[in-house]
Every structure is written in C-alpha cells, then in structure tokens.
Design a protein around this motif. Structure first.
Motif, PDB file in Angstrom:
ATOM      1  N   PRO A   1     -35.118  36.667  14.367  1.00  0.00           N
ATOM      2  CA  PRO A   1     -34.633  35.911  15.513  1.00  0.00           C
ATOM      3  C   PRO A   1     -33.115  35.970  15.593  1.00  0.00           C
ATOM      4  CG  PRO A   1     -35.502  34.453  13.821  1.00  0.00           C
ATOM      5  CD  PRO A   1     -35.768  35.850  13.370  1.00  0.00           C
ATOM      6  N   VAL A   2     -32.616  35.984  16.801  1.00  0.00           N
ATOM      7  CA  VAL A   2     -31.181  36.098  17.020  1.00  0.00           C
ATOM      8  C   VAL A   2     -30.740  35.005  17.966  1.00  0.00           C
ATOM      9  CG1 VAL A   2     -29.356  37.558  17.946  1.00  0.00           C
ATOM     10  CG2 VAL A   2     -31.252  38.596  16.746  1.00  0.00           C
ATOM     11  N   SER A   3     -29.709  34.290  17.599  1.00  0.00           N
ATOM     12  CA  SER A   3     -29.116  33.305  18.491  1.00  0.00           C
ATOM     13  C   SER A   3     -28.172  34.032  19.428  1.00  0.00           C
ATOM     14  CB  SER A   3     -28.352  32.270  17.662  1.00  0.00           C
ATOM     15  OG  SER A   3     -27.603  31.439  18.509  1.00  0.00           O
ATOM     16  N   GLU A   4     -28.034  33.561  20.668  1.00  0.00           N
ATOM     17  CA  GLU A   4     -27.206  34.269  21.641  1.00  0.00           C
ATOM     18  C   GLU A   4     -25.733  34.274  21.275  1.00  0.00           C
ATOM     19  OE1 GLU A   4     -27.814  33.636  25.737  1.00  0.00           O
ATOM     20  OE2 GLU A   4     -29.973  33.397  25.506  1.00  0.00           O
ATOM     21  N   ASP A   5     -25.285  33.342  20.443  1.00  0.00           N
ATOM     22  CA  ASP A   5     -23.868  33.282  20.105  1.00  0.00           C
ATOM     23  C   ASP A   5     -23.561  33.901  18.750  1.00  0.00           C
ATOM     24  OD1 ASP A   5     -25.163  31.352  18.632  1.00  0.00           O
ATOM     25  OD2 ASP A   5     -23.555  29.869  18.814  1.00  0.00           O
ATOM     26  N   ARG A   6     -24.500  34.625  18.187  1.00  0.00           N
ATOM     27  CA  ARG A   6     -24.289  35.228  16.879  1.00  0.00           C
ATOM     28  C   ARG A   6     -24.541  36.715  16.939  1.00  0.00           C
ATOM     29  NH1 ARG A   6     -26.884  30.623  13.317  1.00  0.00           N
ATOM     30  NH2 ARG A   6     -25.173  29.176  13.537  1.00  0.00           N
ATOM     31  N   VAL A   7     -23.911  37.430  16.015  1.00  0.00           N
ATOM     32  CA  VAL A   7     -24.119  38.862  15.875  1.00  0.00           C
ATOM     33  C   VAL A   7     -24.934  39.073  14.614  1.00  0.00           C
ATOM     34  CG1 VAL A   7     -22.965  41.071  15.530  1.00  0.00           C
ATOM     35  CG2 VAL A   7     -21.950  39.367  17.027  1.00  0.00           C
ATOM     36  N   VAL A   8     -25.866  40.000  14.644  1.00  0.00           N
ATOM     37  CA  VAL A   8     -26.705  40.286  13.490  1.00  0.00           C
ATOM     38  C   VAL A   8     -26.314  41.643  12.944  1.00  0.00           C
ATOM     39  CG1 VAL A   8     -29.059  40.616  12.703  1.00  0.00           C
ATOM     40  CG2 VAL A   8     -28.580  38.935  14.462  1.00  0.00           C
ATOM     41  N   GLN A   9     -26.147  41.722  11.627  1.00  0.00           N
ATOM     42  CA  GLN A   9     -25.739  42.967  10.995  1.00  0.00           C
ATOM     43  C   GLN A   9     -26.866  43.467  10.115  1.00  0.00           C
ATOM     44  OE1 GLN A   9     -22.418  42.513   8.406  1.00  0.00           O
ATOM     45  NE2 GLN A   9     -22.206  44.679   8.050  1.00  0.00           N
ATOM     46  N   LEU A  10     -27.133  44.768  10.182  1.00  0.00           N
ATOM     47  CA  LEU A  10     -28.130  45.378   9.326  1.00  0.00           C
ATOM     48  C   LEU A  10     -27.508  45.666   7.974  1.00  0.00           C
ATOM     49  CD1 LEU A  10     -29.631  47.887  11.853  1.00  0.00           C
ATOM     50  CD2 LEU A  10     -30.700  45.836  10.988  1.00  0.00           C
ATOM     51  N   VAL A  11     -28.196  45.271   6.909  1.00  0.00           N
ATOM     52  CA  VAL A  11     -27.677  45.463   5.573  1.00  0.00           C
ATOM     53  C   VAL A  11     -28.776  46.080   4.728  1.00  0.00           C
ATOM     54  CG1 VAL A  11     -26.697  44.306   3.554  1.00  0.00           C
ATOM     55  CG2 VAL A  11     -26.239  43.414   5.826  1.00  0.00           C
ATOM     56  N   THR A  12     -28.494  47.188   4.079  1.00  0.00           N
ATOM     57  CA  THR A  12     -29.457  47.807   3.184  1.00  0.00           C
ATOM     58  C   THR A  12     -29.258  47.234   1.794  1.00  0.00           C
ATOM     59  OG1 THR A  12     -29.413  49.830   4.465  1.00  0.00           O
ATOM     60  CG2 THR A  12     -30.291  49.983   2.249  1.00  0.00           C
ATOM     61  N   THR A  13     -30.353  46.829   1.168  1.00  0.00           N
ATOM     62  CA  THR A  13     -30.265  46.264  -0.167  1.00  0.00           C
ATOM     63  C   THR A  13     -30.936  47.201  -1.152  1.00  0.00           C
ATOM     64  OG1 THR A  13     -32.318  45.053   0.136  1.00  0.00           O
ATOM     65  CG2 THR A  13     -30.282  43.897   0.700  1.00  0.00           C
ATOM     66  N   GLU A  14     -30.461  47.158  -2.376  1.00  0.00           N
ATOM     67  CA  GLU A  14     -31.077  47.956  -3.438  1.00  0.00           C
ATOM     68  C   GLU A  14     -32.086  47.087  -4.169  1.00  0.00           C
ATOM     69  OE1 GLU A  14     -28.218  49.878  -5.937  1.00  0.00           O
ATOM     70  OE2 GLU A  14     -26.862  50.158  -4.258  1.00  0.00           O
ATOM     71  N   GLU A  15     -33.028  47.718  -4.848  1.00  0.00           N
ATOM     72  CA  GLU A  15     -34.091  47.003  -5.535  1.00  0.00           C
ATOM     73  C   GLU A  15     -33.522  45.984  -6.514  1.00  0.00           C
ATOM     74  OE1 GLU A  15     -37.126  49.506  -7.033  1.00  0.00           O
ATOM     75  OE2 GLU A  15     -37.731  48.075  -8.544  1.00  0.00           O
ATOM     76  N   GLY A  16     -34.001  44.725  -6.356  1.00  0.00           N
ATOM     77  CA  GLY A  16     -33.622  43.681  -7.293  1.00  0.00           C
ATOM     78  C   GLY A  16     -32.263  43.051  -7.034  1.00  0.00           C
ATOM     79  N   LYS A  17     -31.456  43.579  -6.142  1.00  0.00           N
ATOM     80  CA  LYS A  17     -30.139  42.996  -5.882  1.00  0.00           C
ATOM     81  C   LYS A  17     -30.263  41.894  -4.855  1.00  0.00           C
ATOM     82  CE  LYS A  17     -26.830  46.483  -7.102  1.00  0.00           C
ATOM     83  NZ  LYS A  17     -25.684  47.224  -6.677  1.00  0.00           N
ATOM     84  N   LYS A  18     -29.399  40.903  -4.973  1.00  0.00           N
ATOM     85  CA  LYS A  18     -29.360  39.819  -4.002  1.00  0.00           C
ATOM     86  C   LYS A  18     -28.320  40.172  -2.955  1.00  0.00           C
ATOM     87  CE  LYS A  18     -30.194  36.678  -7.783  1.00  0.00           C
ATOM     88  NZ  LYS A  18     -29.624  35.658  -8.606  1.00  0.00           N
ATOM     89  N   ASP A  19     -28.672  39.969  -1.679  1.00  0.00           N
ATOM     90  CA  ASP A  19     -27.703  40.278  -0.643  1.00  0.00           C
ATOM     91  C   ASP A  19     -27.207  39.039   0.077  1.00  0.00           C
ATOM     92  OD1 ASP A  19     -29.964  39.638   0.786  1.00  0.00           O
ATOM     93  OD2 ASP A  19     -29.581  41.138   2.345  1.00  0.00           O
TER      94      ASP A  19
ATOM     95  N   ARG B   1     -28.858  56.394  11.452  1.00  0.00           N
ATOM     96  CA  ARG B   1     -30.243  56.810  11.220  1.00  0.00           C
ATOM     97  C   ARG B   1     -30.561  56.917   9.734  1.00  0.00           C
ATOM     98  NH1 ARG B   1     -32.131  62.847  11.858  1.00  0.00           N
ATOM     99  NH2 ARG B   1     -30.616  62.827  10.199  1.00  0.00           N
ATOM    100  N   GLU B   2     -29.630  57.426   8.957  1.00  0.00           N
ATOM    101  CA  GLU B   2     -29.893  57.733   7.552  1.00  0.00           C
ATOM    102  C   GLU B   2     -30.088  56.501   6.676  1.00  0.00           C
ATOM    103  OE1 GLU B   2     -27.888  61.160   9.459  1.00  0.00           O
ATOM    104  OE2 GLU B   2     -27.522  59.017   9.440  1.00  0.00           O
ATOM    105  N   ASN B   3     -29.374  55.409   6.946  1.00  0.00           N
ATOM    106  CA  ASN B   3     -29.475  54.251   6.061  1.00  0.00           C
ATOM    107  C   ASN B   3     -29.737  52.937   6.787  1.00  0.00           C
ATOM    108  OD1 ASN B   3     -27.000  53.593   7.184  1.00  0.00           O
ATOM    109  ND2 ASN B   3     -25.825  54.133   5.361  1.00  0.00           N
ATOM    110  N   GLY B   4     -29.794  52.961   8.122  1.00  0.00           N
ATOM    111  CA  GLY B   4     -30.103  51.754   8.879  1.00  0.00           C
ATOM    112  C   GLY B   4     -28.955  50.775   9.016  1.00  0.00           C
ATOM    113  N   GLN B   5     -27.793  51.080   8.445  1.00  0.00           N
ATOM    114  CA  GLN B   5     -26.671  50.160   8.540  1.00  0.00           C
ATOM    115  C   GLN B   5     -26.100  50.185   9.946  1.00  0.00           C
ATOM    116  OE1 GLN B   5     -23.930  51.183   5.425  1.00  0.00           O
ATOM    117  NE2 GLN B   5     -25.031  49.955   3.934  1.00  0.00           N
ATOM    118  N   GLY B   6     -25.769  49.034  10.462  1.00  0.00           N
ATOM    119  CA  GLY B   6     -25.227  48.936  11.793  1.00  0.00           C
ATOM    120  C   GLY B   6     -25.195  47.503  12.257  1.00  0.00           C
ATOM    121  N   MET B   7     -25.386  47.305  13.556  1.00  0.00           N
ATOM    122  CA  MET B   7     -25.291  45.972  14.115  1.00  0.00           C
ATOM    123  C   MET B   7     -26.273  45.833  15.272  1.00  0.00           C
ATOM    124  SD  MET B   7     -21.893  44.074  15.556  1.00  0.00           S
ATOM    125  CE  MET B   7     -21.171  44.061  13.923  1.00  0.00           C
ATOM    126  N   ALA B   8     -26.924  44.684  15.330  1.00  0.00           N
ATOM    127  CA  ALA B   8     -27.808  44.362  16.451  1.00  0.00           C
ATOM    128  C   ALA B   8     -27.133  43.290  17.292  1.00  0.00           C
ATOM    129  CB  ALA B   8     -29.160  43.879  15.941  1.00  0.00           C
TER     130      ALA B   8
END
Length: 179
Positions: free
Chosen positions: A138-156, A95-102
């Motif tokens: 969008p999510v493909s059925e054979d892939r896992v999606v990961q939530l990543v928090t980015t900081e201002e101006g950084k490339k992720d 909840r605090e930072n949104g990091q996780g997995m969909a």
C-alpha cells in the motif's frame, strides 16, 4: 513560490534514477498506468499497465521531460512512437536487481483494467525473477516508496526479525517507505 505552486518532483526523480541505472550498467524500466493520454501499443497493455524498457539500446530519441517521456521503440519489429505523461509513471527501476522507486498511481479510468483497482492506491512493480512475480504494497499519496533488495538473513528496516530467504530465482526486491 510556495510548496503548492512548485513543480512535481516526479520527473526529476525519474531522470535521476534513469541516470543512476545507466551509470551502473543497469537497464532502466518504467511501469506506466495506461489511460487515453498514454500513447503506447495497446496490445502490450496488461491489467491497465505496461512496463517499458527505456534504456539507450531499446529506444531512440529518448526525451525525459518535465511533462512527458517521449521516445521511439520497436514492438514486435514494428517502430512505434511512445508518449507517456510523467504523471502516469508509477515506478522506475533497474531490471537486473529491482532497485528503484515507485510512485503513487494516478486514480482515473484505465485502458483494459478495473477502475476499482486504482482506488486502492497500490503500486505494483514487476520483480526481475524468472517467474515475473509482482511485489505489492500500500502507498500513501504523500509518500514515496523505494524498492530495496535485501540479502538472505539481513535486516533492512532495523526490525528484530530477519527477512525471509529469497526464492530460488534470486533476491526479491521489497518495498520500503521513504519519509
């Protein structure tokens, strides 16, 4: 045992991310696609989905099994028994930072939702902002999606363009495919 006969990785990933959240003092939330197999208070289901706090403080008798997530919790002061098939979990995140997995959402009939929405294979995860905006990709059925928090101006993603600055409510998580 070959790859087609092996068990799903979803319950193992859910348990791992639950443990990661609790080890880091974060609050684990699961987003669930609701149908008739899901035992949750229907009055809290919105657009065929419900977000549940599965932290130690919010639940009792929590069991993160291979087939079901089971626990007792209070909703509006009333104790309820919750039963969620693991296949109905579409995301687990902090909840605090949104990091996780969909996870790819299941495609079938929803309670209080539109069946056409499920066929588009979209994963929605609620971002932890004051406005409670949703991040959709969008999510493909054979892939896992990961939530990543980015900081201002950084490339992720190793791309050339930096991410746009976060909103006034704090850093917004973004979805990143993990292959």
């Amino acid at each position: 045992m070959n790859a087609q006969e092996s068990t799903s990785t979803r319950p193992y990933l859910i348990r791992a991310l639950y443990e990661w959240c609790t080890d880091n003092g974060l609050t684990p939330y699961v987003a669930v696609r609701v149908d008739d197999s899901v035992q949750v208070p229907r009055e809290y289901v919105k657009d065929g989905e419900i977000v549940l706090n599965i932290s130690f403080d919010a639940t009792s008798s929590l069991q993160l099994g291979n087939e079901f997530i089971e626990f007792k919790a209070r909703f509006g002061g009333k104790p309820r028994e919750i039963l969620v098939p693991v296949g109905r979990v579409i995301a687990i995140y902090a909840r605090e930072n949104g990091q996780g997995m969909a996870f790819p959402p299941p495609v079938d009939n929803l309670v209080g939702g539109d069946v056409a929405t499920t066929t588009t294979a979209l994963a929605q995860v609620v971002a932890p902002t004051d406005a409670e905006s949703a991040v959709t990709a969008p999510v493909s059925e054979d892939r896992v999606v990961q939530l990543v928090t980015t900081e201002e101006g950084k490339k992720d993603d190793g791309g050339d363009a930096p991410r746009p600055p976060p909103t006034a409510g704090g850093a917004r998580p973004s979805l990143k495919r993990v292959k």
